[in-house]
Design an enzyme around this catalytic site. Structure first.
Site, PDB file in Angstrom:
ATOM      1  N   HIS A   1       3.228  -2.359  -9.973  1.00  0.00           N
ATOM      2  CA  HIS A   1       4.004  -1.148  -9.758  1.00  0.00           C
ATOM      3  C   HIS A   1       4.988  -0.990 -10.909  1.00  0.00           C
ATOM      4  O   HIS A   1       5.859  -1.854 -11.107  1.00  0.00           O
ATOM      5  CB  HIS A   1       4.751  -1.229  -8.430  1.00  0.00           C
ATOM      6  CG  HIS A   1       3.866  -1.480  -7.249  1.00  0.00           C
ATOM      7  ND1 HIS A   1       3.367  -0.451  -6.472  1.00  0.00           N
ATOM      8  CD2 HIS A   1       3.359  -2.623  -6.723  1.00  0.00           C
ATOM      9  CE1 HIS A   1       2.602  -0.960  -5.505  1.00  0.00           C
ATOM     10  NE2 HIS A   1       2.589  -2.274  -5.640  1.00  0.00           N
TER      11      HIS A   1
ATOM     12  N   GLU B   1      -1.684  -7.581   3.697  1.00  0.00           N
ATOM     13  CA  GLU B   1      -0.573  -8.374   3.163  1.00  0.00           C
ATOM     14  C   GLU B   1       0.314  -8.730   4.363  1.00  0.00           C
ATOM     15  O   GLU B   1       0.249  -9.832   4.889  1.00  0.00           O
ATOM     16  CB  GLU B   1       0.204  -7.585   2.112  1.00  0.00           C
ATOM     17  CG  GLU B   1       1.411  -8.327   1.565  1.00  0.00           C
ATOM     18  CD  GLU B   1       2.339  -7.423   0.745  1.00  0.00           C
ATOM     19  OE1 GLU B   1       3.197  -7.982   0.040  1.00  0.00           O
ATOM     20  OE2 GLU B   1       2.230  -6.185   0.842  1.00  0.00           O
TER      21      GLU B   1
END
Length: 336
Positions: free
Chosen positions: A16, A197
């Site tokens: 990111h 996750e």
């Protein structure tokens, strides 16, 4: 081994850009844009990075992103990341960006995309780093908000190749975004999604079946579902795993507990990535080294992980062959 891992040609598929904002650059941009930070020093920011869960991290992440205001800011952010890639021989990258983080603050989406794209172009021309850009939707917001973001981005369609899904996973299943992903695919965009996750294996199934993703971002909780593991092996769906991130966010208590090499051994197409490197303790080189130190990663495994990433990149077959050739050349001639 550290020299070998740093020199190994690598591709990064899960990073990111907003998460590569180092404290020094955060301070520089805050001064440039007359933004007051709740910290007086770089050390204070680094101390704040000692968060205990995903939401604590995200709160800090969005606070840091507030210093990004102008096209030059987004250029500088992206260029700083590319310079890190250069030092660690990351020769291809496919970074994420979160337009909603910025449009919600009144920043025009064109400002964001133009700044990032110019840096990526310069990365190709000046550093020899190839790249593709991925636009991510924030899953804690509504699907309507995501659809609006996609619409706003369409004038810049030539600058990104895929859409993704990130932010808080718990309570926000991929199914929530099925229609906007259908729309993105109808426009010729590829799709990826964070799943497995903090969310359950069911979210990985949804990402595959409802969002029809080409890659699963994270995916480490697939190990809880043998049928899912079997499918991922059979279909060779890439998992973009982020080891340091997983430990920092307590998906695993310590690196020696991580299942990434077990998944690789089972035949999954595993890749290694840095996620939010400024916040999680390192870029690609540090993630590979952490696997060596915590899980006794071998050279052969590191080469396979790198090869998997090149195979999983959103580039043409000819570009993949060229990337693999650079890896083959490195393996044939590495002597240290």
């Amino acid at each position: 081994m550290e020299h070998f891992l740093n020199s190994l040609p690598k591709a990064e598929l899960h990073m990111h850009l907003e998460g590569s904002l180092e404290p020094e650059l955060m301070f520089e941009l805050a001064r440039r844009n007359n933004i007051e930070l709740p910290y007086d020093t770089v050390d204070q920011i680094r101390a704040a990075y000692n968060f205990g869960n995903l939401q604590d991290f995200l709160d800090l992440y969005y606070q840091g992103a507030a210093v990004l205001q102008t096209e030059q800011d987004f250029y500088d952010l992206t260029w700083a990341y590319l310079k890190q890639c250069e030092t660690q021989n990351v020769i291809h990258t496919e970074p994420f960006f979160d337009p909603q983080t910025h449009t919600a603050r009144g920043i025009d989406i064109g400002t964001v995309i133009r700044g990032i794209d110019q840096a990526l172009q310069h990365g190709r021309e000046q550093l020899g780093i190839s790249s593709r850009l991925i636009l991510c939707f924030l899953r804690h917001l509504s699907e309507d908000d995501a659809a609006l973001t996609l619409e706003q981005a369409l004038p810049y369609r030539q600058h990104f190749v895929a859409v993704g899904l990130d932010s808080s996973e718990a309570g926000h299943p991929p199914a929530k975004f099925q229609r906007v992903f259908d729309k993105a695919r109808s426009l010729g965009l590829l799709t990826v999604a964070h799943a497995g996750e903090e969310g359950p294996p069911e979210y990985i199934w949804q990402a595959l079946d409802l969002l029809q993703v080409a890659r699963i971002d994270h995916g480490v909780r697939a190990s809880e579902d043998p049928a899912l593991i079997e499918r991922l092996v059979r279909e060779q769906t890439p998992l973009t795993v982020c080891p340091l991130s997983n430990v920092r966010l307590r998906v695993f208590d310590k690196m020696s507990d991580h299942n990434v090499l077990e998944l690789l051994q089972q035949g999954l197409r595993i890749t290694i990535n840095s996620d939010d490197p400024a916040y999680f303790g390192g870029y690609m080189g540090e993630n590979f080294l952490a696997l060596h130190q915590g899980l006794s990663l071998t050279r052969a495994q590191a080469i396979q992980l790198s090869r998997n990433a090149f195979d999983s990149a959103f580039v043409s077959d000819d570009e993949k062959a060229a990337l693999q050739a650079r890896l083959d050349n490195f393996v044939a001639h590495y002597r240290k």
